[in-house]
Every structure is written in C-alpha cells, then in structure tokens.
Design an enzyme around this catalytic site. Structure first.
Site, PDB file in Angstrom:
ATOM      1  N   GLY A 159     -29.201  42.092 -40.935  1.00  0.00           N
ATOM      2  CA  GLY A 159     -29.438  40.595 -40.614  1.00  0.00           C
ATOM      3  C   GLY A 159     -28.681  40.284 -39.372  1.00  0.00           C
ATOM      4  O   GLY A 159     -28.712  40.874 -38.449  1.00  0.00           O
ATOM      5  N   ASP A 180     -15.361  45.607 -49.470  1.00  0.00           N
ATOM      6  CA  ASP A 180     -15.672  44.343 -50.028  1.00  0.00           C
ATOM      7  C   ASP A 180     -14.754  43.147 -49.673  1.00  0.00           C
ATOM      8  O   ASP A 180     -13.530  43.347 -50.333  1.00  0.00           O
ATOM      9  CB  ASP A 180     -15.844  44.348 -51.697  1.00  0.00           C
ATOM     10  N   LEU A 188     -30.578  24.999 -59.419  1.00  0.00           N
ATOM     11  CA  LEU A 188     -30.165  23.409 -59.725  1.00  0.00           C
ATOM     12  C   LEU A 188     -28.789  23.376 -60.192  1.00  0.00           C
ATOM     13  O   LEU A 188     -28.628  24.339 -61.059  1.00  0.00           O
ATOM     14  CB  LEU A 188     -31.281  22.828 -60.468  1.00  0.00           C
ATOM     15  N   ALA A 208     -27.574  21.736 -62.458  1.00  0.00           N
ATOM     16  CA  ALA A 208     -27.749  21.731 -64.015  1.00  0.00           C
ATOM     17  C   ALA A 208     -27.887  23.148 -64.340  1.00  0.00           C
ATOM     18  O   ALA A 208     -27.386  23.363 -65.755  1.00  0.00           O
ATOM     19  CB  ALA A 208     -29.212  20.846 -64.579  1.00  0.00           C
ATOM     20  N   TYR A 224     -23.577  27.113 -52.444  1.00  0.00           N
ATOM     21  CA  TYR A 224     -23.567  27.421 -51.134  1.00  0.00           C
ATOM     22  C   TYR A 224     -23.222  26.330 -50.097  1.00  0.00           C
ATOM     23  O   TYR A 224     -22.651  26.599 -49.203  1.00  0.00           O
ATOM     24  CB  TYR A 224     -25.152  28.040 -50.854  1.00  0.00           C
TER      25      TYR A 224
HETATM   26  P1  NAD Z   1     -27.931  39.006 -45.312  1.00  0.00           P
HETATM   27  O1  NAD Z   1     -28.108  38.715 -46.987  1.00  0.00           O
HETATM   28  O2  NAD Z   1     -29.251  39.852 -44.639  1.00  0.00           O
HETATM   29  O3  NAD Z   1     -26.803  39.645 -44.978  1.00  0.00           O
HETATM   30  C1  NAD Z   1     -25.435  39.363 -45.291  1.00  0.00           C
HETATM   31  C2  NAD Z   1     -24.573  40.694 -45.287  1.00  0.00           C
HETATM   32  O4  NAD Z   1     -23.308  40.216 -45.868  1.00  0.00           O
HETATM   33  C3  NAD Z   1     -25.270  41.568 -46.135  1.00  0.00           C
HETATM   34  O5  NAD Z   1     -25.328  43.061 -45.479  1.00  0.00           O
HETATM   35  C4  NAD Z   1     -24.375  41.794 -47.203  1.00  0.00           C
HETATM   36  O6  NAD Z   1     -23.998  43.045 -47.818  1.00  0.00           O
HETATM   37  C5  NAD Z   1     -22.688  41.312 -46.677  1.00  0.00           C
HETATM   38  N1  NAD Z   1     -21.873  40.881 -47.603  1.00  0.00           N
HETATM   39  C6  NAD Z   1     -22.426  40.075 -48.847  1.00  0.00           C
HETATM   40  N2  NAD Z   1     -21.323  40.125 -49.555  1.00  0.00           N
HETATM   41  C7  NAD Z   1     -20.265  40.939 -48.999  1.00  0.00           C
HETATM   42  C8  NAD Z   1     -18.746  41.072 -49.477  1.00  0.00           C
HETATM   43  N3  NAD Z   1     -18.356  40.561 -50.405  1.00  0.00           N
HETATM   44  N4  NAD Z   1     -18.292  41.920 -48.578  1.00  0.00           N
HETATM   45  C9  NAD Z   1     -18.695  42.552 -47.185  1.00  0.00           C
HETATM   46  N5  NAD Z   1     -19.979  42.131 -47.059  1.00  0.00           N
HETATM   47  C10 NAD Z   1     -20.745  41.350 -47.745  1.00  0.00           C
HETATM   48  O7  NAD Z   1     -27.652  37.495 -44.858  1.00  0.00           O
HETATM   49  P2  NAD Z   1     -28.125  36.744 -43.349  1.00  0.00           P
HETATM   50  O8  NAD Z   1     -29.229  36.055 -43.246  1.00  0.00           O
HETATM   51  O9  NAD Z   1     -27.924  37.940 -42.240  1.00  0.00           O
HETATM   52  O10 NAD Z   1     -27.119  35.753 -43.220  1.00  0.00           O
HETATM   53  C11 NAD Z   1     -25.626  36.124 -42.424  1.00  0.00           C
HETATM   54  C12 NAD Z   1     -24.702  34.846 -42.593  1.00  0.00           C
HETATM   55  O11 NAD Z   1     -25.342  33.499 -41.831  1.00  0.00           O
HETATM   56  C13 NAD Z   1     -24.612  34.599 -44.242  1.00  0.00           C
HETATM   57  O12 NAD Z   1     -23.061  34.004 -44.267  1.00  0.00           O
HETATM   58  C14 NAD Z   1     -25.586  33.376 -44.378  1.00  0.00           C
HETATM   59  O13 NAD Z   1     -24.922  32.440 -45.340  1.00  0.00           O
HETATM   60  C15 NAD Z   1     -25.349  32.497 -42.987  1.00  0.00           C
HETATM   61  N6  NAD Z   1     -26.907  31.844 -42.593  1.00  0.00           N
HETATM   62  C16 NAD Z   1     -28.055  32.575 -42.614  1.00  0.00           C
HETATM   63  C17 NAD Z   1     -28.999  31.762 -42.465  1.00  0.00           C
HETATM   64  C18 NAD Z   1     -30.585  32.265 -42.431  1.00  0.00           C
HETATM   65  O14 NAD Z   1     -31.452  31.647 -42.098  1.00  0.00           O
HETATM   66  N7  NAD Z   1     -30.561  33.690 -42.376  1.00  0.00           N
HETATM   67  C19 NAD Z   1     -29.166  30.456 -42.194  1.00  0.00           C
HETATM   68  C20 NAD Z   1     -27.732  29.837 -42.420  1.00  0.00           C
HETATM   69  C21 NAD Z   1     -26.661  30.573 -42.441  1.00  0.00           C
END
Ligand code: NAD
Length: 477
Positions: A240, A283, A321, A323, A381
């Site tokens: 991602g 992690d 939600l 709730a 979130y």
């Molecule tokens: P994704 O789920 O595709 O990737 C997130 C990555 O973080 C994954 O590879 C996962 O294994 C890793 N991860 C999760 N928990 C972890 C931990 N405890 N230790 C180490 N790695 C961990 O998500 P994404 O869409 O690529 O989002 C990346 C960031 O962007 C996130 O913080 C998300 O909240 C933020 N975000 C995404 C969007 C969107 O539209 N995709 C919008 C706003 C914000």
C-alpha cells in the site's frame, strides 16, 4: 488498483461517452518531477512584493524564459466610463501556472487585483496546471482589514480549486513576513517547486505554512536525489501507501529501512528487494520497538549512522459504530496508530543513541481526513489520527527539537487507491473516489511525494503542520 473512469475518460471516444452520460471526467494527472508545460505567470496584488519573484529565480529547474512577470510589466487600461488605470500586462492564451504574490495585500481593493489575475487563468491554465497564491499568516497582518484581506485569500483559493478542471489545482501558501523571523526565498523554494511540479498532483485546495529555518539548516533544492546516502525508516512498508513511500525515498537516493509485521514478511522482502533497501520484521507495538529500529540501523550502517527521516505510516482500522466498539477494538487502533509512534519517537530522539534520529532529522506522521472531520463507524480510528495531528503540533512547537533542526509534520490522506480502500463496498468506494475536485482517488505515490517533500533537507522551514493529500475532498472537510 485501477480506476475505470479515469482510464475511459483518457480516450477520445471514452470522453464522448462519459460526457453524454453525464459522468465525471477525471483527467490523467501530471505526476513526478515534471514542471507545467506552458509558461509560469507571476502576478502581484498590493504593491510589488519581491519574495515570490526571488524564490522563482532560485528554482534552477524553472527556465527563466518560461516566466511571464506581469507584476513587473503593467499596462494602461481604459474603463467603460473612460477612466484609465494601470493593470497587470495580459498573459498568453495557454499557461502552465499562475503564481500570485499577495503577501502585500492589505485592502479589499487588493482582492480585486487577485480576481483580475485569476479570471483569465481559469480558462488559460493547462491540464494539470497550477494556481498558487502566496499570502501571510492572517493574524500577523496587522489591522483588521488586512487580516480580513489575507483570510479572504483562503476563500478565493479554495473556491478556485473547486472550479478548475482538467486536473489543475489551486493552493495557498502562507509565509511569515511581519514577524521577527521572516520567511526567505530559500525557505520557500522547496515548497514552491513541489507545488508547481507533478509531485503535488493530489494536493488541491490546501493551505500550507512556510516559516523560517535557522541559518545553515535549509539547503538548496538543486538535487534530484535529496536523500543520497541518508537512512530513512518507513513503518508499514510491506504494501500500500508504505510501499509507495519506500519507493519514492529510494528513487531520491535514500537507504530505506522497510518495517512491517512478521505476517507481512513476504510483501516486505519483495518491497525491500525491489528498492535495494533492508527489511526489518517488527511489530511497532512491541515495547522495545524504538530500540530495535535503532539497533538495526547501527548494525546495518555502522555505529555512527543515524536516521534522517522516520515515517510513521503503519496503521490499522477496526471499524464499528461506537455502540459496538469494545475495549479491544478501541485499544488496538490507538496502540498501533498513535501510542506506538510516541514511544518510538521518544527512543529515537535520544541524541546519544547509536542509530537514533540525526540532527536536522525529520519525523513524518500519517494522519487521515477522518482525523480532521470524524467518520461514522471510525471513532477509534479518528481518535488515533486526530491524536497524530495533536502530536505533530506539539512536537513542531518544541524548542528543543527546533534547536536540533528536527521538523515534525504529517500528511492527511483522503481516498487513496490501495488494498485497504479496494475492500470498501463499490457504491461507497465510488462516492469516496469522486467527491473531490479532481474526481478521482489518489495513488500511494501522491502521499509518498508529499511526505518526501516534508522530509527534504530543503524543507527545513515547515514544521508542526498537517497537509491533506485528498484532491480537495468534500468528505472529511
Ligand atoms: P494497508 O493496510 O494497505 O497497509 C498498512 C501496513 O501497515 C500493512 O503492511 C500492515 O501490515 C502494516 N502494519 C499494521 N500494523 C502494524 C504494526 N503493528 N507494526 C508494523 N506494521 C504494521 O494501509 P494503507 O492504505 O497503505 O494505509 C497506510 C497508512 O495511511 C495508514 O496509517 C492509514 O491509516 C493511512 N491512510 C490511508 C488512507 C487510504 O485511503 N488508503 C487514507 C487515509 C489514511
């Protein structure tokens, strides 16, 4: 993660079909280190300020013969009632960008000058062209009318962003001019080049602040590889947006440490191999995560090595939600998205720790538009992402970090095409994708380029800020 409508509207017959059906016609956005094709027009409101002209002159990449300086050349115009007045010189029928220096705008009449400069640009600006207005922080502007005039610029820019078509964007940059530490052309250069280039493709309708960095902290922006030889740590890099961030930093010369949970090990090693970086299975919620990141850096790159940038990208959602939100759903999201990065920062900011954050280093968080506006089913979130915004503001205001030249900022992505958003039901996904000025979702690279701009050595004068990368989304507004 392809967008059917953007692909369709980029062909001749597809454009006709989408038009006849009344569907959105998203443009293919200009991306990367590309400048607008047409000339860059410079205008000024409220006198002849020099900050933006001097900044544009610093941008070696911008051919100076591509600059049309209407601020320097004024012509006489006769009004309908026969009076004559001096107005900015007209500019070409097709332009790449319009940059308005409104830092001296203090009166309502100056807004009329802004309108006069913008009006022809609305039709003249090319596909993926740019409108950039530069003003000052309103509260520093002095008299109430001057404050109101500067604040009015925000209303103008945000509306213009919604009216522009063809992937063109409008943004407002606010600088400090009337304070003890005024913004200089060197402070402003990296931001102006970012906004003109394709790197800012999905940054639309936003307000950015550029302050002033201490002498010696801000470097020039000539390099195409601003992170050459620097260590950059990216969490959640296995897929991602995180994978996109790792790729952009590697492209720009960084030695990337890609971090993700062991369960994502396969994706993580393929990202690390692709970009020639190193993989760290970790992690981030582990109590010793910060120490393990530092130890990895010291072990791979030597005891003297330090981290230039840490990008806290790892994040999870556990939507329900309120709730139906139990302690586990609440706690896991707050832990990964917020608490873990606070702990890691505390460790890496220890100046004596081998493999810790370097002087002049960068901390970049990933918030979300949900953290700005809240979202149904995402209280946990939104709390975590709003927390990231608070953290960045607090750390950006910390004098001890400022003295070390460390900046702390965050991006707030809107709808980005990733596996996370591909899982959203079709109808909801289509709404998220289209309800923005660019009528399309962003790509991981758009978030990555914005983070890389925050992290550049040349962006030393921006700290404690949050920039939305959302195509001027109306969701989360
Ligand atoms: P994704 O789920 O595709 O990737 C997130 C990555 O973080 C994954 O590879 C996962 O294994 C890793 N991860 C999760 N928990 C972890 C931990 N405890 N230790 C180490 N790695 C961990 O998500 P994404 O869409 O690529 O989002 C990346 C960031 O962007 C996130 O913080 C998300 O909240 C933020 N975000 C995404 C969007 C969107 O539209 N995709 C919008 C706003 C914000």
């Amino acid at each position: 993660m392809s967008d059917f409508l953007t692909n369709l509207a980029s062909t001749g017959w597809g454009r006709t079909v989408t038009k006849q059906l009344g569907l959105p016609q998203p443009a293919r956005l200009r991306r990367g280190r590309t400048l607008p094709q047409g000339p860059v027009v410079l205008g000024a409101a409220g006198g002849t300020p020099s900050l933006v002209r001097e900044t544009l002159a610093l941008l070696a990449v911008l051919p100076q013969d591509a600059l049309v300086d209407t601020a320097a050349t004024r012509v006489t115009e006769t009004t309908e009632d026969g009076e004559t007045r001096q107005v900015p010189a007209p500019y070409p029928a097709k332009i790449g960008a319009l940059v308005i220096d409104a830092t001296s705008a203090t009166a309502i009449a100056d807004l009329e000058t802004v309108r006069g400069l913008l009006r022809p640009a609305m039709k003249a600006v090319e596909t993926s062209g740019r409108v950039v207005v530069v003003g000052v922080e309103p509260e520093t502007a002095g008299a109430p009318t001057a404050v109101a005039t500067q604040q009015a610029l925000e209303g103008i820019v945000r509306s213009v962003g919604k009216e522009l078509r063809g992937g063109a964007t409008a943004n407002l940059v606010r600088v400090d001019l009337l304070t003890d530490e005024p913004t200089t052309p060197t402070d402003l250069a990296s931001t102006l080049s970012f906004l003109l280039e394709g790197r800012s493709a999905y940054v639309a309708g936003q307000v950015l602040h550029v302050g002033h960095a201490a002498e010696g902290r801000v470097s020039e922006i000539s390099s195409e590889r601003p992170f050459e030889g620097q260590v950059v740590v990216v969490t959640g890099a296995g897929r991602g947006i995180g994978a996109g961030i790792a790729e952009v930093f590697a492209r720009d010369g960084a030695m990337v440490v890609a971090v993700d949970v062991p369960a994502a090990g396969e994706g993580l090693s393929s990202v690390a191999n692709k970009i020639g970086g190193t993989a760290l299975q970790l992690d981030i919620t582990a109590p010793d995560a910060g120490q393990r990141v530092a130890a990895h850096v010291a072990q791979r790159f030597g005891d003297a090595a330090r981290i230039h940038t840490i990008v806290h990208n790892a994040g999870i959602t556990r939507d329900k939600l309120l709730a139906n939100t139990d302690e586990e759903r609440w706690g896991s999201v707050l832990e990964v998205n917020l608490a873990a990065q606070i702990r890691i920062n505390d460790v890496l900011l220890d100046a004596s720790l081998p493999g810790g954050l370097d002087e002049g280093g960068r901390v970049v968080g990933v918030a979300s538009t949900s953290g700005i506006a809240g979202n149904r089913g995402q209280t946990n979130y939104a709390a975590s992402k709003a927390g990231v915004i608070g953290l960045v503001r607090a750390m950006g205001a910390d004098e001890r970090l400022a003295r070390r030249g460390i900046t702390v900022n965050a991006v707030a992505p809107g709808f980005i095409e990733t596996e996370m958003t591909a899982r959203v039901p079709l109808a909801t996904r289509e709404i998220g994708r289209r309800i923005n000025s660019l009528q399309q979702g962003g790509r991981p690279v758009d978030v990555a380029e914005t983070i890389a701009w925050f992290a550049q050595p040349a962006t030393a004068a921006v700290t404690g800020r949050v920039l939305r990368v959302c195509g001027q989304s109306q969701l989360g507004a």
